[in-house]
Design a protein around this motif. Structure first.
Motif, PDB file in Angstrom:
ATOM      1  N   ALA A 135       0.835  -1.203   0.000  1.00  0.00           N
ATOM      2  CA  ALA A 135       0.000   0.000   0.000  1.00  0.00           C
ATOM      3  C   ALA A 135       0.869   1.251   0.000  1.00  0.00           C
ATOM      4  CB  ALA A 135      -0.922  -0.005   1.210  1.00  0.00           C
ATOM      5  N   LYS A 136       1.968   1.198   0.758  1.00  0.00           N
ATOM      6  CA  LYS A 136       2.880   2.342   0.828  1.00  0.00           C
ATOM      7  C   LYS A 136       3.639   2.514  -0.478  1.00  0.00           C
ATOM      8  CE  LYS A 136       5.183   5.592   2.986  1.00  0.00           C
ATOM      9  NZ  LYS A 136       4.536   6.858   3.452  1.00  0.00           N
ATOM     10  N   LEU A 137       4.158   1.428  -1.036  1.00  0.00           N
ATOM     11  CA  LEU A 137       4.961   1.504  -2.253  1.00  0.00           C
ATOM     12  C   LEU A 137       4.135   1.924  -3.463  1.00  0.00           C
ATOM     13  CD1 LEU A 137       7.227  -1.668  -1.866  1.00  0.00           C
ATOM     14  CD2 LEU A 137       7.857   0.714  -1.458  1.00  0.00           C
ATOM     15  N   ASN A 138       2.903   1.419  -3.529  1.00  0.00           N
ATOM     16  CA  ASN A 138       2.042   1.709  -4.676  1.00  0.00           C
ATOM     17  C   ASN A 138       1.146   2.923  -4.449  1.00  0.00           C
ATOM     18  OD1 ASN A 138       2.353  -0.775  -6.657  1.00  0.00           O
ATOM     19  ND2 ASN A 138       2.273  -1.626  -4.592  1.00  0.00           N
ATOM     20  N   GLU A 139       1.215   3.464  -3.234  1.00  0.00           N
ATOM     21  CA  GLU A 139       0.378   4.610  -2.867  1.00  0.00           C
ATOM     22  C   GLU A 139      -1.090   4.341  -3.195  1.00  0.00           C
ATOM     23  OE1 GLU A 139       1.987   8.011  -4.811  1.00  0.00           O
ATOM     24  OE2 GLU A 139       3.775   8.099  -3.545  1.00  0.00           O
ATOM     25  N   ASN A 140      -1.525   3.149  -2.788  1.00  0.00           N
ATOM     26  CA  ASN A 140      -2.898   2.723  -3.064  1.00  0.00           C
ATOM     27  C   ASN A 140      -3.493   2.104  -1.792  1.00  0.00           C
ATOM     28  OD1 ASN A 140      -5.308   1.652  -3.997  1.00  0.00           O
ATOM     29  ND2 ASN A 140      -4.433   0.893  -5.917  1.00  0.00           N
ATOM     30  N   PRO A 141      -4.457   2.777  -1.164  1.00  0.00           N
ATOM     31  CA  PRO A 141      -5.041   2.262   0.085  1.00  0.00           C
ATOM     32  C   PRO A 141      -5.809   0.954  -0.099  1.00  0.00           C
ATOM     33  CG  PRO A 141      -6.297   4.135  -0.734  1.00  0.00           C
ATOM     34  CD  PRO A 141      -5.067   4.056  -1.574  1.00  0.00           C
TER      35      PRO A 141
END
Length: 271
Positions: A214-220
């Protein structure tokens, strides 16, 4: 693994799960009917007197198995219908998770078959099958969290083969104690404390892996998916690690809620 191949794989296992669930249900009805018309439940090490919400009881295993009879084929057909046109590699790992749930039905027959037929070979097979299924279920979801949604089809096929071989190899290595039937109507295995600790650590690492994604892809959505998978694994572990009615009920609720949340988040990742 192409989308067409994955769909065939999913549909095949869906019918397999439905067939197994039906056979298990019919065979259990047959066995219980023969006991009721013959010997008492007590003679089979099964007590139905005063079931407690806070103590291990055989009726809990029956209800947990009934839940899995409905859960496994229902989720597999739902996955096929919902993700038929969705190129998600995670679907294959979810089917492996469901496959790992199937051996849990052995807990229904361990007390019956043991007393009736005195089959040590059945206990060995049941013990190894339970260990194989639990390992496959937890490790398959952990693998899904490591490999991204962009994994190549060939990579997914290789991972599936590795997971099956790995879990089968471990199941044949772990020592089985056929003289020990636990309070959860399972067969005692060697290094049980270490095995359970490893399961718990793997479940936590799976959730942590999705948090990193989630952090790496900036996708919650990865975080939501990770929460759903965590609830699935935790619910699965609780459901199968206890014969206490209220504890197993909590496991079933977590497993159901986690499955719905995970599948919803996963579908949104591809839409």
């Amino acid at each position: 693994m192409t989308l067409k191949t994955r769909n065939r794989y999913t549909l095949t296992f869906s019918f397999f799960f439905l067939f197994v669930s039906a056979v298990i249900t019919l065979y259990f009805i047959y066995k219980i009917n023969s006991i009721v018309n013959g010997d008492s439940f007590i003679n089979y090490g099964i007590s139905l007197d005063k079931p407690s919400l806070l103590e291990p009881h055989y009726i809990t295993i029956v209800l947990a198995s009934l839940f899995l009879v409905l859960y496994i084929p229902a989720v597999s057909f739902y996955i096929y219908a919902r993700f038929e046109k969705t190129p998600s590699s995670e679907v294959a790992y979810l089917v492996l998770f469901l496959l790992g749930c199937v051996p849990e039905f052995a807990r229904l027959f361990i007390p019956i078959e043991t007393v009736e037929n005195n089959l040590p070979s059945f206990l060995v097979i049941a013990g190894r099958a339970l260990f194989w299924g639990r390992t496959l279920s937890i490790v398959s979801l952990f693998t899904a969290s490591i490999f991204s949604t962009k994994s190549k089809g060939l990579e997914t096929e290789q991972n599936i083969i590795v997971l099956l071989v790995f879990s089968l190899a471990l199941a044949n290595i772990v020592p089985v104690n056929t003289t020990k039937i636990t309070s959860t109507f399972s067969i005692g295995i060697g290094w049980s404390n270490f095995v359970n600790f490893t399961y718990i650590v793997t479940i936590i690492l799976t959730a942590a892996s999705y948090a990193v994604n989630a952090k790496l892809n900036e996708n919650p959505l990865y975080l939501r998916l990770g929460l759903g998978i965590f609830c699935m694994e935790a619910g699965y572990y609780i459901l199968n690690a206890s014969a206490v009615l209220i504890v197993s009920a909590i496991g079933a609720v977590l497993l159901t809620a986690g499955t719905l949340r995970a599948l919803s988040a996963l579908h949104k990742l591809y839409t």
